[in-house]
Design a protein around this motif. Structure first.
Motif, short mmCIF file in Angstrom:
data_model
loop_
_atom_site.label_atom_id
_atom_site.label_comp_id
_atom_site.label_asym_id
_atom_site.label_seq_id
_atom_site.Cartn_x
_atom_site.Cartn_y
_atom_site.Cartn_z
N CYS A 1 -1.24 -52.33 74.28
CA CYS A 1 -0.43 -52.72 73.13
C CYS A 1 0.18 -54.11 73.34
CB CYS A 1 0.68 -51.71 72.90
SG CYS A 1 0.09 -50.05 72.47
N ASN B 1 8.00 -47.13 70.45
CA ASN B 1 6.77 -46.33 70.46
C ASN B 1 6.12 -46.30 69.09
OD1 ASN B 1 8.99 -45.24 72.30
ND2 ASN B 1 7.16 -44.44 73.30
N ALA C 1 4.43 -49.64 68.54
CA ALA C 1 3.23 -49.74 69.38
C ALA C 1 2.10 -48.90 68.81
CB ALA C 1 3.56 -49.29 70.81
N ARG C 2 2.42 -47.71 68.30
CA ARG C 2 1.37 -46.83 67.76
C ARG C 2 0.73 -47.41 66.51
NH1 ARG C 2 -2.38 -45.02 66.42
NH2 ARG C 2 -3.23 -42.88 66.47
N LEU D 1 1.57 -49.39 77.50
CA LEU D 1 2.73 -50.24 77.27
C LEU D 1 3.18 -50.89 78.57
CD1 LEU D 1 4.74 -47.84 74.94
CD2 LEU D 1 3.76 -50.05 74.28
N THR E 1 2.04 -44.67 74.90
CA THR E 1 3.00 -44.49 73.81
C THR E 1 3.65 -43.10 73.82
OG1 THR E 1 1.30 -43.75 72.23
CG2 THR E 1 1.77 -46.12 72.34
#
Length: 282
Positions: free
Chosen positions: A122, A143, A146-147, A160, A171
């Motif tokens: 990410c 999170n 990032a997802r 990460l 994540t």
């Protein structure tokens, strides 16, 4: 008894002022319960929230009628918030913490355990906040962001790193790798969530803590992601968010971490049995 409703003025809803646990239930009994309870207690202590009693926490999975048949596997989600009240960020003078829980049937993605997964790195970098590191607080916006970075179904997880480009976690899973025959996991003193599977493996000395700079990732012998719900997934490829392969790893067969994982499953099963025996004595 867990509350089924969340008022609009609940501080967990408004500010993420609380903690949660996601627990795997097998035949109605929690796996790694002691680790989940310990992390929830630790999170409440960090946030200064009065921790629910052990009896109240255990009631979230001990409310069955006699003879009730459960799905073989379920997910129990437990949420503890500071409760309602306060002006702005200021705490209410007499907080009344709120406990909520929910159980849902669960089917693990077993193909990923045996066939391996593809992961990406990410762009988002985790911020350092040592006071919150390790606990599972309700503010998971890093999170969530990032997802959003990948949409492909063939990518199972995103890795990460922190601001110094040291790998921290995935994540929703912890990270493990093998180097020179030993299995390692990143430190979580600055950021990241200390997963209960990770804690169990550490307590049994199946893994060791060490830093893994992002630039060194391609040199590791094996790579895994894992948590207490899904178990251990071997990583077979590192890809870009659009699916371009950057690195491949062979699917592990008879390696250190799989053996550790099998031992852990045995310990977890014994723990479930001991819980049942203790309940029968009450």
């Amino acid at each position: 008894m867990a509350s089924p409703m969340l008022p609009f003025d609940d501080r967990g809803f408004a500010y993420g002022d609380g903690v949660f646990e996601t627990v795997l239930l097998r035949d109605g009994e929690p796996v790694l319960w002691d680790y989940h309870r310990a992390r929830l207690h630790r999170g409440c202590e960090v946030l200064g929230i009065q921790t629910p009693s052990d009896a109240a926490l255990e009631a979230t999975w001990q409310t069955a009628e006699q003879g009730e048949v459960f799905p073989q596997q379920e997910i129990l989600k437990i949420v503890v918030t500071r409760g309602s009240g306060g002006r702005g960020y200021a705490l209410p003078p007499t907080p009344s913490p709120r406990l909520l829980s929910r159980r849902t049937p669960f089917t693990p993605n077993s193909s990923r355990r045996y066939e391996g997964v593809r992961v990406c790195i990410c762009d988002l970098r985790l911020a350092h906040q040592p006071r919150l590191a390790g606990i599972k607080h309700l503010n998971r916006l890093e999170n969530v962001l990032a997802r959003r970075e990948w949409q492909r179904d063939d990518i199972a997880e995103g890795l990460l790193a922190d601001q110094q480009d040291n790998l921290v976690e995935a994540t929703s899973m912890n990270l493990f790798w093998q180097q020179n025959g030993a299995v390692w996991t990143p430190p979580l003193e600055q950021c990241g969530v200390a997963g209960t599977l990770r804690e169990a493996l550490l307590s049994r000395r199946h893994i060791t803590v060490a830093s893994l700079p992002l630039r060194e990732l391609h040199r590791v012998e094996q790579l895994w992601v894992g948590n207490s719900v899904q178990g251990i997934w071997p990583v077979v490829a590192l890809v870009t968010p659009n699916g371009q392969v950057q690195k491949r790893w062979p699917l592990p067969t008879n390696d250190v971490l799989q053996a550790a994982g099998h031992r852990l499953l045995g310990v977890a099963s014994q723990h479930v049995v001991s819980l049942k025996q203790n309940n029968e004595k009450r």
